[in-house]
Enzyme design. Sequence first.
Site, PDB file in Angstrom:
ATOM      1  N   LYS A  28       0.817  -1.213   0.000  1.00  0.00           N
ATOM      2  CA  LYS A  28       0.000   0.000   0.000  1.00  0.00           C
ATOM      3  C   LYS A  28       0.856   1.271   0.000  1.00  0.00           C
ATOM      4  O   LYS A  28       0.386   2.326  -0.400  1.00  0.00           O
ATOM      5  CB  LYS A  28      -0.968  -0.022   1.186  1.00  0.00           C
ATOM      6  CG  LYS A  28      -1.999  -1.135   1.014  1.00  0.00           C
ATOM      7  CD  LYS A  28      -3.099  -1.119   2.041  1.00  0.00           C
ATOM      8  CE  LYS A  28      -4.195  -2.109   1.687  1.00  0.00           C
ATOM      9  NZ  LYS A  28      -3.764  -3.522   1.693  1.00  0.00           N
TER      10      LYS A  28
HETATM   11  C1  LIG Z   1      -4.504  -4.553   0.949  1.00  0.00           C
HETATM   12  C2  LIG Z   1      -3.779  -5.839   0.733  1.00  0.00           C
HETATM   13  C3  LIG Z   1      -4.209  -6.790  -0.217  1.00  0.00           C
HETATM   14  C4  LIG Z   1      -5.468  -6.618  -1.049  1.00  0.00           C
HETATM   15  O1  LIG Z   1      -5.363  -5.599  -2.004  1.00  0.00           O
HETATM   16  P1  LIG Z   1      -6.689  -5.041  -2.713  1.00  0.00           P
HETATM   17  O2  LIG Z   1      -6.235  -3.918  -3.545  1.00  0.00           O
HETATM   18  O3  LIG Z   1      -7.591  -4.613  -1.581  1.00  0.00           O
HETATM   19  O4  LIG Z   1      -7.285  -6.157  -3.499  1.00  0.00           O
HETATM   20  C5  LIG Z   1      -3.450  -7.949  -0.365  1.00  0.00           C
HETATM   21  N1  LIG Z   1      -2.364  -8.182   0.391  1.00  0.00           N
HETATM   22  C6  LIG Z   1      -1.934  -7.302   1.318  1.00  0.00           C
HETATM   23  C7  LIG Z   1      -0.746  -7.632   2.139  1.00  0.00           C
HETATM   24  C8  LIG Z   1      -2.621  -6.106   1.521  1.00  0.00           C
HETATM   25  O5  LIG Z   1      -2.197  -5.247   2.469  1.00  0.00           O
END
Ligand SMILES: *Cc1c(COP(=O)(O)O)cnc(C)c1O
Length: 473
Positions: free
Chosen positions: A112
């Site tokens: 993120k």
């Molecule tokens: C947020 C997240 C996801 C999922 O991503 P999306 O964009 O919500 O589909 C997968 N793995 C990790 C470690 C995350 O933090």
Amino acid sequence: MDYISTRGGAPALGFEDVTLTGLASDGGLYVPRHWPQMGEGDIAALRGLSYVETAVRVMAPFVAGSLTEQELRDLCEAAYGRFSHAAVTPLKQLDHQHWVLELFHGPTLAFKDVALQLLGLFFERFLTNRDDHLTIVGATSGDTGSAAIDAVAGRAKIDIFMLHPDGRVSDVQRRQMTTVIAPNVHNIAIDGSFDDAQAMVKRIFADRDVTDKFTISAVNSINWARLMAQVVYYFYAAVRLGAPARKVAFSVPTGNFGDVFAGYVAAQMGLPIEQLIVATNVNDILHRALSSGDYSTSTVTPTATPSMDIQVSSNFERLLFDAGGRDGAALAEQMRGFEAAKAMQLTNAQREGAGKLFTSARADSDQMMQALRWAYDAAGEMIDPHTAVGLSAARQVALDPSVPVVTLATAHPAKFRDAVERSTGVRPALPARIGSLFEREERYEKLPGTYEAVRDYVTAHATPGKGAAKDAA
Ligand SMILES: *Cc1c(COP(=O)(O)O)cnc(C)c1O
């Protein structure tokens, strides 16, 4: 570029407004009016470019009218200069067909960071343009909170209030948030559960006494600017594996459908993608929707991959809109039905549109652990449980051996040390920049689990902005 709502009932907005707005006023999500095109020559010209230069080429058409190319480049340099790997998102090879794309070299070790580091800079720039002040309020059970805090810490024009349930997040997760000491960062431990914290945040967004005086916002993944920043690494990785001459497949550990939708955007722009594999854990609403058209919610089962423990995936609406022929009025009605019944059937057009590019696979806890172990045995690579769900899905789907398959690695294995140790017998070390977490000063406020206590704290510490008008969600 201007942006339109998936539900057809909100005004079109430019990039700056879309970034600050979040949800559209008709309850829909913003998407670009058309997909900018990158031809074969444009993609071939990305060969040898740095991550930042790739980012500028891919994102420039989306921000046109709000930022010049040079302004975009400056912001990308600032955002990705904070990553600890010179490639920003390096590729690692596992065997003759499988790769992982490491998206976790940002400041908080979560994928993120790739989007939020840039979003923090967009916010600051646009708030300065319009002389407004933003108050971000969120609830977190772990990862998103620390990535959001890191992205806005010390930035002018923004305060962030992050609620976490006292005593119910791991020490590492809490310290990643509470050791960020900056005057605009307000960590709050509430006496209650994550759901209590989330309910309070929702109430703040709906409280006119607060929203009239403060410009309240969230940083969730429905924000278009976040998705846009994620389109870049699909191009970056595919070009390194031979695009545009060779097609590449991606497997994406999926929760809110943001990351994998960014892959769809890359394909609409012209990147030759063989397939996008939507990887889910046992909370498999997306796997069911894509394989049988049945999009119906059920209760959430907690797993070792908490970021994928979802009931509904908000960004899925963007796919339904685009793949289903971009009929906002029809989608608004379909979504109203879904919100009432918590279930819906995809239309034939939606299924066919999605079926061209997407496939899906689910991995339960055993399959996740097997994939985690395989990566370690086959290539000495430690991956986290979310990535392992993606890798398991990648290996379940039969693809021609000439197609490279890239699994997106969404978290650093050290963030999930217990699960990694259970599968491999080896405990991953915390990277140096996180290692000093336990020596750093923590700062946070403990509050009772009542709405009034939280609201009063926020309004006493936030800076007033232009208020209201803006959507909260
Ligand atoms: C947020 C997240 C996801 C999922 O991503 P999306 O964009 O919500 O589909 C997968 N793995 C990790 C470690 C995350 O933090």
